[in-house]
Design a protein around this motif. Structure first.
Motif, mmCIF file in Angstrom:
data_model
loop_
_atom_site.group_PDB
_atom_site.id
_atom_site.type_symbol
_atom_site.label_atom_id
_atom_site.label_comp_id
_atom_site.label_asym_id
_atom_site.label_seq_id
_atom_site.Cartn_x
_atom_site.Cartn_y
_atom_site.Cartn_z
ATOM 1 N N SER A 104 0.880 -1.179 0.139
ATOM 2 C CA SER A 104 0.041 -0.003 -0.037
ATOM 3 C C SER A 104 0.757 1.086 0.089
ATOM 4 C CB SER A 104 -0.813 0.020 1.213
ATOM 5 O OG SER A 104 -1.686 1.256 1.302
ATOM 6 N N ALA A 105 0.291 2.343 -0.568
ATOM 7 C CA ALA A 105 1.079 3.577 -0.613
ATOM 8 C C ALA A 105 1.135 4.380 0.566
ATOM 9 C CB ALA A 105 0.765 4.335 -1.697
ATOM 10 N N ILE A 106 0.542 3.905 1.558
ATOM 11 C CA ILE A 106 0.619 4.716 2.601
ATOM 12 C C ILE A 106 1.554 4.501 3.567
ATOM 13 C CG2 ILE A 106 -2.060 5.024 2.920
ATOM 14 C CD1 ILE A 106 -2.049 2.653 4.993
ATOM 15 N N SER A 107 2.032 5.355 4.835
ATOM 16 C CA SER A 107 3.004 5.099 5.516
ATOM 17 C C SER A 107 2.425 4.881 6.912
ATOM 18 C CB SER A 107 3.945 6.255 5.640
ATOM 19 O OG SER A 107 3.230 7.391 6.409
ATOM 20 N N VAL A 108 3.509 4.272 7.825
ATOM 21 C CA VAL A 108 2.910 3.990 9.166
ATOM 22 C C VAL A 108 2.540 5.113 9.943
ATOM 23 C CG1 VAL A 108 3.955 3.566 11.483
ATOM 24 C CG2 VAL A 108 4.571 2.166 9.591
ATOM 25 N N ASP A 109 3.247 6.289 9.535
ATOM 26 C CA ASP A 109 2.874 7.479 10.359
ATOM 27 C C ASP A 109 1.321 7.998 9.999
ATOM 28 O OD1 ASP A 109 5.157 7.767 12.102
ATOM 29 O OD2 ASP A 109 6.142 9.084 10.568
ATOM 30 N N GLN A 110 0.972 7.813 8.677
ATOM 31 C CA GLN A 110 -0.216 8.195 8.107
ATOM 32 C C GLN A 110 -1.340 7.355 8.820
ATOM 33 O OE1 GLN A 110 0.716 7.888 3.787
ATOM 34 N NE2 GLN A 110 0.058 9.836 3.488
ATOM 35 N N PHE A 111 -1.036 6.308 8.713
ATOM 36 C CA PHE A 111 -2.099 5.321 9.301
ATOM 37 C C PHE A 111 -2.172 5.476 10.902
ATOM 38 C CE2 PHE A 111 -4.148 1.853 11.345
ATOM 39 C CZ PHE A 111 -5.131 1.332 10.328
ATOM 40 N N LEU A 112 -1.031 5.815 11.580
ATOM 41 C CA LEU A 112 -1.249 6.080 12.985
ATOM 42 C C LEU A 112 -1.796 7.216 13.324
ATOM 43 C CD1 LEU A 112 -0.045 4.426 15.371
ATOM 44 C CD2 LEU A 112 1.931 5.858 15.530
ATOM 45 N N ASP A 113 -1.913 8.232 12.519
ATOM 46 C CA ASP A 113 -2.462 9.631 12.614
ATOM 47 C C ASP A 113 -4.028 9.351 12.710
ATOM 48 O OD1 ASP A 113 -2.336 12.185 13.312
ATOM 49 O OD2 ASP A 113 -2.622 12.698 11.212
ATOM 50 N N GLY A 114 -4.515 8.596 11.786
ATOM 51 C CA GLY A 114 -5.995 8.377 11.733
ATOM 52 C C GLY A 114 -6.450 7.085 12.368
ATOM 53 N N SER A 115 -5.655 6.452 13.179
ATOM 54 C CA SER A 115 -6.100 4.884 13.496
ATOM 55 C C SER A 115 -7.232 4.643 14.320
ATOM 56 C CB SER A 115 -4.757 4.485 14.197
ATOM 57 O OG SER A 115 -4.403 5.174 15.333
ATOM 58 N N GLN A 116 -7.609 5.727 15.133
ATOM 59 C CA GLN A 116 -8.567 5.642 16.201
ATOM 60 C C GLN A 116 -9.967 5.494 15.533
ATOM 61 O OE1 GLN A 116 -8.073 5.195 19.460
ATOM 62 N NE2 GLN A 116 -5.937 5.150 18.512
ATOM 63 N N ARG A 117 -10.363 5.538 14.201
ATOM 64 C CA ARG A 117 -11.498 5.658 13.673
ATOM 65 C C ARG A 117 -11.740 4.881 12.419
ATOM 66 N NH1 ARG A 117 -14.662 10.802 12.165
ATOM 67 N NH2 ARG A 117 -16.074 9.535 12.070
ATOM 68 N N PRO A 118 -11.795 3.478 12.473
ATOM 69 C CA PRO A 118 -11.916 2.767 11.359
ATOM 70 C C PRO A 118 -13.141 3.108 10.439
ATOM 71 C CG PRO A 118 -12.024 1.280 13.365
ATOM 72 C CD PRO A 118 -12.153 2.838 13.801
ATOM 73 N N ASN A 119 -13.020 2.874 9.010
ATOM 74 C CA ASN A 119 -13.970 3.273 8.167
ATOM 75 C C ASN A 119 -14.055 2.120 7.138
ATOM 76 O OD1 ASN A 119 -12.226 4.059 5.951
ATOM 77 N ND2 ASN A 119 -11.682 5.611 6.935
ATOM 78 N N LYS A 120 -14.985 2.040 6.266
ATOM 79 C CA LYS A 120 -15.210 1.098 5.389
ATOM 80 C C LYS A 120 -13.898 0.828 4.609
ATOM 81 C CE LYS A 120 -20.442 1.382 5.211
ATOM 82 N NZ LYS A 120 -21.523 1.837 4.284
ATOM 83 N N SER A 121 -13.136 1.690 4.012
ATOM 84 C CA SER A 121 -12.005 1.704 3.394
ATOM 85 C C SER A 121 -11.020 0.535 4.049
ATOM 86 C CB SER A 121 -11.222 2.890 2.804
ATOM 87 O OG SER A 121 -10.705 3.511 3.828
#
Length: 430
Positions: A104-121
């Motif tokens: 995936s093109a995302i980074s660890v920091d990007q995911f961690l920044d929005g990790s508290q709210r899952p969504n359908k994606s």
């Protein structure tokens, strides 16, 4: 409210593979208890782990193959007994767990920044099978997604018909243990049998089992609530409770009433949910939550038992009393529901399911699933513990999630109708 992150499509450069046990395993049919094959458990428990550094896929496959030699039923396949979909069994045929690699093109920091709210994606992080029904999906599906920064996301899906939360923690810890220490033995060896949970002959239904009972007098109101929750757009609400905030809740009940962190927080969430939804005062609502029955049975379930060894505790109240009383009222109901789980109550439930094949009444109920205090957040495959551990998706059930780095903290994650989400979050905050 906390922000989320949209996951782009994953790049699958390799075909999914089946990982089989790395040695000879028993080939037989495994009986599933009536607790195992309840209809409301016919889904997969889906975990998501974020790691700063990737582990080589070949290493993960090899260790998975090794641990499946011990947990060989997870390499089998579910099937209906005699064509009757009401009852399931497991064919221990060694067909294998599905293992998928992606990037995936995302980074660890990007995911961690929005990790508290899952969504359908987020569901893109677990390989989707084109299956006609739940039974045809392998009991264990794993996707390893490599991130552009060298990190990885590990998603696992384990069939709830075979395994409960305590069992999933036991299995995943065994896999991580073999990965990081390949020449060592498992700290806990699995116990596969479920015959200890067979129904009695003759059947003896000795308890009321209010978790299965719907009050006829309130069916219209509870049906409207059910329709409201299903038709409205649901959004996740995530609130983390520190140990000091949990202590604040517990202090509302002392000195005369001692309670656990779970009891205090469960009662608080239940009350906040009823207030935020502005439920009719006359409506009777339930709080359903899992109670580990392993040590409550006589004899106790054997050490290493990883099947479904829980029952639902059921607290019940009129909305007027729940929202109009102090926190102590709800805590007393939760404690009473927990303490009512005994060997006889579990045996009675098994007999009830054998006779009626019923399902819990969820029409006016809040369901809490406890994922904290299981050690799920400590999974180390040799490159360090996860930076984040949580759910792959946010459903209508409420999850109590562990907080990485703080064993005594809880994150409450639950999806509610969008129009009440901010209000629910505000009521939750201590």
């Amino acid at each position: 409210m906390k922000k989320s992150i949209e996951i782009p499509d994953c790049d699958y450069t390799k075909e999914p593979v089946l990982v089989t046990p790395n040695g000879q395993t028993p080939n037989h049919t495994l009986y599933l208890s009536n607790i195992d094959d309840q209809r409301f458990l016919r889904f997969s428990i889906r975990y998501l782990y974020l790691y700063k550094r990737s582990v080589a896929p070949a290493t993960l496959r090899a260790s998975l193959s090794a641990v499946l030699r011990e947990y060989y039923p997870l390499a089998g396949r579910l099937r209906a007994v005699g064509g009757d979909s009401e009852k399931l069994e497991l064919d221990c045929n060694g067909e294998g767990a599905l293992f998928v690699e992606a990037s995936s093109a995302i980074s660890v920091d990007q995911f961690l920044d929005g990790s508290q709210r899952p969504n359908k994606s987020w569901r893109k992080l677990l390989y989707r099978l084109d299956s006609q029904n739940f039974i045809s999906i392998p009991p264990l599906v794993i996707q390893v997604t490599h991130l552009r920064c060298g990190g990885m996301i590990l998603c696992t899906a384990l069939s709830h018909s075979l395994i409960d939360g305590i069992g999933t923690a036991q299995f995943l810890q065994a896999w991580a243990h073999i990965t990081s220490k390949p020449n060592s033995s498992l700290p806990i060896h699995p116990f596969h049998g479920r015959n200890v949970l067979k129904p009695r002959i003759p059947l003896q239904i000795t308890s009321a089992h209010s978790e299965f009972t719907c009050h006829a007098t309130q069916q219209p109101a509870s049906s409207l609530l059910d329709q409201f929750l299903r038709c409205e757009e649901l959004v996740p609400v995530s609130v983390t409770f520190t140990p000091s905030q949990i202590l604040q809740l517990k202090k509302l009940c002392i000195p005369s009433l001692k309670c656990t962190s779970f009891e205090a927080l469960a009662a608080h969430v239940w009350r906040s949910w009823a207030v935020a939804l502005d439920l009719p005062f006359s409506l009777r609502v339930k709080l359903l939550f899992s109670v580990n029955a392993r040590s409550r049975l006589k004899p106790e379930l054997p050490k290493g038992f990883y099947g479904n060894g829980f029952v639902l505790g059921c607290a019940e109240s009129a909305v007027e009393e729940l929202v109009g009383s102090n926190e102590r009222y709800g805590v007393e109901l939760v404690k009473e529901a927990k303490e009512s789980v005994s060997d006889e109550r579990v045996r009675s439930l098994i007999d009830l399911i054998e006779e009626k094949r019923g399902s819990p009444d969820l029409s006016a109920s809040l369901v809490i699933s406890q994922w904290s205090k299981l050690g799920l957040e400590e999974l180390d495959f040799g490159e360090g513990r996860p930076l984040h551990m949580g759910s792959l998706a946010s459903e209508i059930y409420c999850l109590f999630l562990p907080v990485v780095g703080d064993f005594h903290a809880f994150t409450v994650l639950m999806s509610v109708p969008e129009k009440v989400a901010e209000k629910f979050e505000q009521y939750l905050k201590v």
